[in-house]
Design a protein around this motif. Structure first.
Motif, short mmCIF file in Angstrom:
data_model
loop_
_atom_site.label_atom_id
_atom_site.label_comp_id
_atom_site.label_asym_id
_atom_site.label_seq_id
_atom_site.Cartn_x
_atom_site.Cartn_y
_atom_site.Cartn_z
N GLU A 1 0.81 -1.22 0.00
CA GLU A 1 0.00 0.00 0.00
C GLU A 1 0.84 1.27 0.00
N ALA A 2 2.12 1.18 0.37
CA ALA A 2 3.02 2.34 0.35
C ALA A 2 3.76 2.47 -0.98
N GLY A 3 3.51 1.54 -1.93
CA GLY A 3 4.14 1.61 -3.24
C GLY A 3 5.46 0.88 -3.35
N ARG A 4 5.89 0.22 -2.27
CA ARG A 4 7.16 -0.52 -2.30
C ARG A 4 6.97 -1.87 -2.98
N ALA A 5 8.02 -2.35 -3.64
CA ALA A 5 7.99 -3.70 -4.20
C ALA A 5 7.95 -4.68 -3.04
N LEU A 6 7.13 -5.71 -3.17
CA LEU A 6 6.88 -6.64 -2.08
C LEU A 6 6.97 -8.08 -2.57
N ALA A 7 7.80 -8.87 -1.89
CA ALA A 7 7.82 -10.33 -2.07
C ALA A 7 7.17 -10.89 -0.82
N ARG A 8 5.87 -11.05 -0.87
CA ARG A 8 5.08 -11.42 0.31
C ARG A 8 5.55 -12.73 0.94
N SER A 9 5.93 -13.70 0.15
CA SER A 9 6.26 -15.03 0.68
C SER A 9 7.46 -15.02 1.61
N ILE A 10 8.35 -14.04 1.47
CA ILE A 10 9.51 -13.96 2.36
C ILE A 10 9.53 -12.66 3.16
N LEU A 11 8.43 -11.92 3.10
CA LEU A 11 8.27 -10.67 3.84
C LEU A 11 9.39 -9.67 3.54
N ALA A 12 9.72 -9.55 2.26
CA ALA A 12 10.76 -8.61 1.83
C ALA A 12 10.11 -7.51 1.02
N GLY B 1 13.41 4.99 -4.22
CA GLY B 1 13.89 5.80 -3.10
C GLY B 1 14.81 5.06 -2.15
N GLY B 2 14.99 3.75 -2.36
CA GLY B 2 15.83 2.98 -1.44
C GLY B 2 17.31 3.29 -1.62
N ASN B 3 18.03 3.30 -0.51
CA ASN B 3 19.47 3.53 -0.57
C ASN B 3 20.20 2.18 -0.56
N ALA B 4 21.53 2.23 -0.59
CA ALA B 4 22.34 1.00 -0.64
C ALA B 4 22.04 0.10 0.55
N ARG B 5 21.87 0.67 1.72
CA ARG B 5 21.58 -0.14 2.92
C ARG B 5 20.23 -0.85 2.78
N ASP B 6 19.24 -0.17 2.21
CA ASP B 6 17.93 -0.79 1.99
C ASP B 6 18.04 -1.98 1.04
N PHE B 7 18.81 -1.82 -0.03
CA PHE B 7 18.97 -2.91 -1.00
C PHE B 7 19.81 -4.05 -0.42
N GLU B 8 20.76 -3.72 0.45
CA GLU B 8 21.51 -4.77 1.15
C GLU B 8 20.56 -5.59 2.01
N HIS B 9 19.69 -4.92 2.75
CA HIS B 9 18.72 -5.62 3.59
C HIS B 9 17.80 -6.49 2.73
N PHE B 10 17.36 -5.98 1.59
CA PHE B 10 16.50 -6.73 0.69
C PHE B 10 17.22 -7.98 0.17
N VAL C 1 18.36 -14.00 0.16
CA VAL C 1 19.26 -15.13 0.44
C VAL C 1 18.69 -16.01 1.54
N ARG C 2 18.24 -15.39 2.62
CA ARG C 2 17.65 -16.17 3.71
C ARG C 2 16.42 -16.94 3.22
N GLY C 3 15.60 -16.30 2.39
CA GLY C 3 14.43 -16.98 1.84
C GLY C 3 14.82 -18.17 0.98
N LEU C 4 15.86 -18.03 0.21
CA LEU C 4 16.34 -19.13 -0.64
C LEU C 4 16.81 -20.30 0.22
N TYR C 5 17.57 -20.03 1.26
CA TYR C 5 18.06 -21.10 2.11
C TYR C 5 16.95 -21.74 2.93
N ALA C 6 15.89 -21.01 3.19
CA ALA C 6 14.76 -21.57 3.93
C ALA C 6 13.86 -22.41 3.04
N ALA C 7 13.94 -22.19 1.72
CA ALA C 7 13.06 -22.91 0.78
C ALA C 7 13.39 -24.39 0.70
#
Length: 132
Positions: free
Chosen positions: A95-106, A112-121, A126-132
């Motif tokens: 609802e805030a316009g951000r890209a959302l991967a609902r299945s991994i809550l990312a 508008g995201g900075n480098a730190r935001d993309f690092e977190h994403f 990666v964590r979602g891949l290893y959990a799959a």
């Protein structure tokens, strides 16, 4: 919660930012389990062909591949060119316009995201891949 669509161009923009991030860091996947990203292996490659990161877990080396298929992302881990783990992410917008991967809550603010935001994403991917 309604998930709004994103465009193919948005998915490519995410990949472009993840490629340009060229992240080298250690990630905790689970208690006592770490992986190390040690840089983008596809810095000079168009994002339409995907983005690749070098990954190491203990002494095991692999390639993390991220590809956009339409507005979705496919992520896989390859050892010696063979897929080991795979994850398909359907992307939308919250609802805030951000890209959302609902299945991994990312989620990420693509423009508008900075480098730190993309690092977190990327860490979430990666964590979602290893959990799959």
């Amino acid at each position: 919660m309604v998930q709004l669509p994103i465009t193919d161009s948005d998915a490519r923009s995410i990949l472009r930012r993840l490629r340009d991030l060229n992240l080298a860091t250690r990630l905790t996947i689970a208690r006592g389990r770490n992986v190390e990203l040690y840089g983008c292996a596809s810095l000079d490659t168009p994002v339409e062909r995907g983005v690749s990161y070098r990954v190491r877990e203990d002494e095991d080396q692999a390639i993390l591949r991220l590809e956009a298929h339409g507005a979705d992302l496919d992520i896989r881990l390859e050892h010696a060119g063979q897929p080991d783990r795979q994850l398909h992410l359907e992307l939308g917008r919250d609802e805030a316009g951000r890209a959302l991967a609902r299945s991994i809550l990312a989620r990420i603010d693509i423009s508008g995201g900075n480098a730190r935001d993309f690092e977190h994403f990327l860490r979430r991917l990666v964590r979602g891949l290893y959990a799959a």
